[in-house]
Design a protein around this motif. Structure first.
Motif, PDB file in Angstrom:
ATOM      1  N   TYR A  25       0.860  -1.187   0.000  1.00 33.33           N
ATOM      2  CA  TYR A  25       0.000   0.000   0.000  1.00 33.33           C
ATOM      3  C   TYR A  25       0.892   1.231   0.000  1.00 33.33           C
ATOM      4  O   TYR A  25       1.708   1.411   0.904  1.00 33.33           O
ATOM      5  CB  TYR A  25      -0.887   0.018   1.245  1.00 33.33           C
ATOM      6  N   TYR A  46      -3.487  -6.344  -5.091  1.00 33.75           N
ATOM      7  CA  TYR A  46      -4.608  -5.931  -4.257  1.00 33.75           C
ATOM      8  C   TYR A  46      -5.577  -7.081  -3.971  1.00 33.75           C
ATOM      9  O   TYR A  46      -5.651  -8.042  -4.723  1.00 33.75           O
ATOM     10  CB  TYR A  46      -5.359  -4.752  -4.883  1.00 33.75           C
ATOM     11  N   LYS A  81      -9.679  -7.697  -2.097  1.00 31.43           N
ATOM     12  CA  LYS A  81     -10.927  -7.003  -1.758  1.00 31.43           C
ATOM     13  C   LYS A  81     -10.836  -6.412  -0.342  1.00 31.43           C
ATOM     14  O   LYS A  81     -11.190  -5.263  -0.107  1.00 31.43           O
ATOM     15  CB  LYS A  81     -12.084  -8.007  -1.877  1.00 31.43           C
ATOM     16  N   PHE A 112      -8.654  -3.353  -0.205  1.00 31.80           N
ATOM     17  CA  PHE A 112      -9.391  -2.210  -0.748  1.00 31.80           C
ATOM     18  C   PHE A 112     -10.280  -1.576   0.309  1.00 31.80           C
ATOM     19  O   PHE A 112     -10.240  -0.384   0.561  1.00 31.80           O
ATOM     20  CB  PHE A 112     -10.312  -2.713  -1.877  1.00 31.80           C
ATOM     21  N   ASP A 113     -11.102  -2.425   0.931  1.00 27.76           N
ATOM     22  CA  ASP A 113     -12.074  -1.922   1.910  1.00 27.76           C
ATOM     23  C   ASP A 113     -11.362  -1.208   3.040  1.00 27.76           C
ATOM     24  O   ASP A 113     -11.791  -0.169   3.517  1.00 27.76           O
ATOM     25  CB  ASP A 113     -12.916  -3.082   2.461  1.00 27.76           C
ATOM     26  N   LEU A 172      -9.964   2.258   1.931  1.00 25.15           N
ATOM     27  CA  LEU A 172     -10.865   3.231   1.310  1.00 25.15           C
ATOM     28  C   LEU A 172     -12.014   3.683   2.191  1.00 25.15           C
ATOM     29  O   LEU A 172     -12.774   4.564   1.801  1.00 25.15           O
ATOM     30  CB  LEU A 172     -11.410   2.660   0.004  1.00 25.15           C
ATOM     31  N   GLU A 176     -10.108   6.036 -10.666  1.00 20.23           N
ATOM     32  CA  GLU A 176      -9.668   4.687 -10.327  1.00 20.23           C
ATOM     33  C   GLU A 176      -9.114   3.998 -11.566  1.00 20.23           C
ATOM     34  O   GLU A 176      -9.651   4.162 -12.656  1.00 20.23           O
ATOM     35  CB  GLU A 176     -10.888   3.914  -9.801  1.00 20.23           C
ATOM     36  N   ARG A 229      -7.249   0.106 -12.694  1.00 17.64           N
ATOM     37  CA  ARG A 229      -6.795  -1.203 -12.212  1.00 17.64           C
ATOM     38  C   ARG A 229      -6.196  -2.022 -13.334  1.00 17.64           C
ATOM     39  O   ARG A 229      -6.758  -2.054 -14.437  1.00 17.64           O
ATOM     40  CB  ARG A 229      -7.978  -2.015 -11.692  1.00 17.64           C
ATOM     41  N   ALA A 231      -3.752  -1.539  -8.437  1.00 21.08           N
ATOM     42  CA  ALA A 231      -4.876  -0.605  -8.471  1.00 21.08           C
ATOM     43  C   ALA A 231      -4.375   0.751  -8.021  1.00 21.08           C
ATOM     44  O   ALA A 231      -3.580   0.840  -7.084  1.00 21.08           O
ATOM     45  CB  ALA A 231      -5.974  -1.078  -7.528  1.00 21.08           C
TER      46      ALA A 231
END
Ligand code: ASP
Ligand code: MG
Length: 422
Positions: free
Chosen positions: A304, A389, A391, A394-395, A398, A406, A408, A413
């Motif tokens: 990240y 990445y 899921k 991401f959550d 974000l 965005e 990807r 991403a």
């Protein structure tokens, strides 16, 4: 022969310098070229001196005094004998700078900046090399300006590789026949006219890579205040994890996207000669850090990378015509003229959006673009890059953020977002 690089934090006070000596002592049989940055935040402090001197908007000498006092505190913590030659050496450097501040600037700001700011590395290496000798680690101080030859792009000098390779072998290479430890400055170089240049902020890592390349070193170790390369900045991500291994490819990608752990220019020279790079902690020197080499990284670890202070600029033709190759090439050349790096771009039929670092030249850039296009911009944004990445990842990053753009691919991403609570 190994190359070591110690950054500002690793020499920020007398105890830190003593710790550097302890680390070097652990390599008794090795030939070492040790690259050192300015102590602590000295480069920032000298930037203030340069600004005050050039723009006459402050007392340059008063600002220099802060730098002098800071180094004096470190000297006092390291040397009891007030007649030790280190005092003459450091006073010499400071008097020369103090004296130069009496004069008027002779060239542009970038030139004056390099002449002033480079003193930070000269001071730190003088202090460290005298200290090492005083505790029985025989070492030789080498002026990086005798080896790193550059063009005259002050503050962002380009290395002249053939000249640097020849000079490095003639100077450092020859000295290694008679000395086990060489100490030299990161970040600084020299033009063909013998003026000092700098390689860009945080450029000491790059110096280490240049010297390793020229001397065919067996490895480079960057000693840091973190345990190695982490998959996120612990400032934003308290549960950041360390990579044990990274490939050259992945590490250059990470630094490109904004991971600040290593200077982006460091990887290429090392990859070209397949020299491994170790990133290790100077606090826990015996712990395994990160090894950067040809070996692939652990595939399951996401990274990240956050870049703050971003601006999203949208550029649209005034007459509703398509954004075509011609307009793109004109737009790129405007960014090049202002020396502004594009962090991310995206186009549609009639608009072209770019994400850039906020810069002092933003208004000028807007003015130039507005001559031919309709231009909109949005400041105070974050650019988040997630490699490998998931899921959940991401959550996690974000929540509470509004996504403005965005992009990807299968692995990576990138998102331009409005930070929380805005
Ligand atoms: N002292 C310089 C800087 O702070 C170079 C470096 O630390 O790598 O930018
Ligand atoms: Mg630094």
């Amino acid at each position: 022969m190994k190359v070591f690089k110690f950054g500002g934090a690793s020499v920020k006070d007398a105890n830190a310098v003593k710790n550097v000596a302890e680390i070097i002592k652990c390599y008794p049989g090795d030939k070492l070229v040790v690259v050192i940055s300015a102590m602590g935040k000295t480069t920032n402090a000298l930037e203030e001196v340069a600004k005050a001197f050039f723009y006459k908007n402050g007392d340059a000498k008063e600002k220099l005094q802060v730098v002098i006092d800071y180094h004096n505190t470190i000297l006092t913590g390291l040397f009891e004998d007030k007649k030790h030659p280190v005092f003459e050496d450091t006073n010499g450097l400071i008097s020369a700078l103090d004296w130069a501040l009496e004069d008027e600037p002779i060239k542009d700001y970038d030139f004056e900046y390099d002449q002033i700011v480079s003193v930070g590395e000269l001071l730190s290496t003088k202090i460290v090399s005298h200290y090492l000798n005083s505790v029985g680690i025989a070492c030789k101080w080498v002026d990086a300006r005798d080896i790193i030859q550059t063009d005259n792009t002050y503050r962002d000098a380009r290395v002249d590789w053939p000249l640097t390779e020849a000079a490095t072998n003639e100077t450092a290479g020859a000295l290694l026949n008679t000395h086990s430890v060489l100490i030299t400055q990161g970040f600084i170089g020299c033009t063909s006219e013998n003026y000092t240049t700098t390689l860009g902020r945080e450029g000491s890592d790059y110096t280490a890579a240049i010297l390793a390349y020229c001397l065919n070193a067996e490895s480079v170790t960057i000693w840091k205040d973190v345990p190695g390369v982490l998959n996120a900045d612990p400032k934003y991500f308290p549960d950041a994890q360390k990579f044990d291994k990274l490939s050259y490819y992945d590490s250059i990608e990470l630094t490109y996207y904004g991971a600040t752990v290593i200077h982006p220019k460091t990887i290429k020279p090392l990859e070209n000669k397949k020299i491994p790079l170790y990133v290790k902690s100077f606090i826990n020197a015996d712990k395994e850090g990160t090894t950067i080499s040809d070996a692939p990284m652990q595939p399951h670890l996401s990274s990240y990378i956050f870049k703050v202070n971003q601006v999203l600029v949208s550029i649209l033709p005034k007459d509703f015509s398509f954004i075509a190759e011609e307009s793109l090439s004109e737009i790129f050349s405007i960014f090049t003229t202002f020396n502004i790096k594009i962090n991310l771009m995206q186009n549609s039929a009639i608009s072209f959006s770019v994400c850039i670092d906020d810069t002092a030249r933003l208004d000028e850039l807007m003015g130039e673009l507005k001559k031919s296009y309709k231009v909109l911009h949005n400041k105070g944004l974050e650019l988040i890059t997630i490699r490998n990445y998931t899921k959940e990842g991401f959550d996690k990053v974000l929540t509470g953020k509004k996504i403005l753009l965005e992009q990807r691919t299968r692995n990576t991403a990138q998102l331009v977002v409005l930070p929380e609570n805005e």
